[in-house]
Design a protein around this motif. Structure first.
Motif, PDB file in Angstrom:
ATOM      1  N   PHE A  11       0.860  -1.180   0.000  1.00 39.15           N
ATOM      2  CA  PHE A  11       0.000   0.000   0.000  1.00 39.15           C
ATOM      3  C   PHE A  11       0.897   1.231   0.000  1.00 39.15           C
ATOM      4  CE2 PHE A  11      -2.575  -3.380   1.618  1.00 39.15           C
ATOM      5  CZ  PHE A  11      -3.798  -3.162   1.020  1.00 39.15           C
ATOM      6  N   VAL A  39      -3.299   4.175  -1.900  1.00 41.02           N
ATOM      7  CA  VAL A  39      -4.351   4.379  -0.899  1.00 41.02           C
ATOM      8  C   VAL A  39      -5.208   5.609  -1.178  1.00 41.02           C
ATOM      9  CG1 VAL A  39      -3.068   3.190   0.907  1.00 41.02           C
ATOM     10  CG2 VAL A  39      -2.900   5.688   0.714  1.00 41.02           C
ATOM     11  N   THR A  46      -8.118  -2.339   2.054  1.00 44.31           N
ATOM     12  CA  THR A  46      -7.143  -3.175   2.742  1.00 44.31           C
ATOM     13  C   THR A  46      -7.516  -4.633   2.517  1.00 44.31           C
ATOM     14  OG1 THR A  46      -8.398  -3.294   4.799  1.00 44.31           O
ATOM     15  CG2 THR A  46      -6.875  -1.435   4.568  1.00 44.31           C
ATOM     16  N   ARG A  50     -11.455  -2.784   4.415  1.00 40.67           N
ATOM     17  CA  ARG A  50     -11.617  -1.398   4.875  1.00 40.67           C
ATOM     18  C   ARG A  50     -11.009  -0.438   3.856  1.00 40.67           C
ATOM     19  NH1 ARG A  50      -8.451  -0.797   9.884  1.00 40.67           N
ATOM     20  NH2 ARG A  50      -7.164  -2.383   8.916  1.00 40.67           N
ATOM     21  N   ALA A  52      -8.503   1.813   2.333  1.00 34.59           N
ATOM     22  CA  ALA A  52      -7.068   1.833   2.600  1.00 34.59           C
ATOM     23  C   ALA A  52      -6.577   3.205   3.042  1.00 34.59           C
ATOM     24  CB  ALA A  52      -6.299   1.367   1.370  1.00 34.59           C
ATOM     25  N   ALA A  55      -7.350   3.656   6.727  1.00 33.27           N
ATOM     26  CA  ALA A  55      -6.713   2.631   7.552  1.00 33.27           C
ATOM     27  C   ALA A  55      -5.190   2.784   7.597  1.00 33.27           C
ATOM     28  CB  ALA A  55      -7.073   1.240   7.039  1.00 33.27           C
ATOM     29  N   TYR A  56      -4.581   3.158   6.483  1.00 35.33           N
ATOM     30  CA  TYR A  56      -3.124   3.131   6.382  1.00 35.33           C
ATOM     31  C   TYR A  56      -2.488   4.489   6.108  1.00 35.33           C
ATOM     32  CZ  TYR A  56      -3.454  -1.975   5.995  1.00 35.33           C
ATOM     33  OH  TYR A  56      -3.678  -3.300   6.228  1.00 35.33           O
ATOM     34  N   GLU A  64       1.384  -6.149   3.133  1.00 38.67           N
ATOM     35  CA  GLU A  64       0.520  -7.271   3.522  1.00 38.67           C
ATOM     36  C   GLU A  64       0.973  -8.512   2.776  1.00 38.67           C
ATOM     37  OE1 GLU A  64      -3.654  -6.628   2.911  1.00 38.67           O
ATOM     38  OE2 GLU A  64      -3.788  -5.159   4.516  1.00 38.67           O
ATOM     39  N   ARG A  69      -1.307  -7.836   7.647  1.00 39.83           N
ATOM     40  CA  ARG A  69      -0.257  -6.822   7.718  1.00 39.83           C
ATOM     41  C   ARG A  69       1.037  -7.461   8.200  1.00 39.83           C
ATOM     42  NH1 ARG A  69      -0.895  -1.648  11.396  1.00 39.83           N
ATOM     43  NH2 ARG A  69      -2.921  -1.682  10.375  1.00 39.83           N
ATOM     44  N   TYR A  72       5.260  -2.009   8.152  1.00 40.58           N
ATOM     45  CA  TYR A  72       4.968  -0.674   7.638  1.00 40.58           C
ATOM     46  C   TYR A  72       6.180   0.224   7.864  1.00 40.58           C
ATOM     47  CZ  TYR A  72       3.737   0.131  12.558  1.00 40.58           C
ATOM     48  OH  TYR A  72       3.755   0.194  13.926  1.00 40.58           O
TER      49      TYR A  72
END
Length: 90
Positions: A11, A39, A46, A50, A52, A55-56, A64, A69, A72
């Protein structure tokens, strides 16, 4: 070209220098067998469905493996290989 059915998803966001570094790691380890999701695109989701971006957004890049996950911010070769090995175990 990375494919949507790959085990590995990265992502990212345009202009992210950490994302550039992560892409290089994925190319080295996975070749073309990985998928990238921007994203900031409205349909970016995700692994659990959800949005992205929400969330990220602050964690990018996010890695991922098989929908879970794995890391990061700093994605390096050791992290990716370990995530692939963990995920492939029964």
């Amino acid at each position: 070209m990375p494919t949507a059915d790959s085990r590995v998803t990265l992502f990212t966001r345009q202009g992210c220098h950490l994302c550039e570094s992560a892409r290089a790691v994925l190319r080295e380890v996975c070749g073309d067998d990985w998928h990238e999701v921007d994203v900031d695109l409205p349909d970016a989701l995700t692994g659990d469905g959800r949005p992205a971006g929400s969330a990220y957004g602050e964690l990018l890049p996010v890695l991922e493996v098989d929908g879970r996950r794995a890391g990061y911010w700093q994605i390096d070769t050791d992290l990716l290989v370990a995530a692939l090995q963990r995920s492939s175990k029964p």
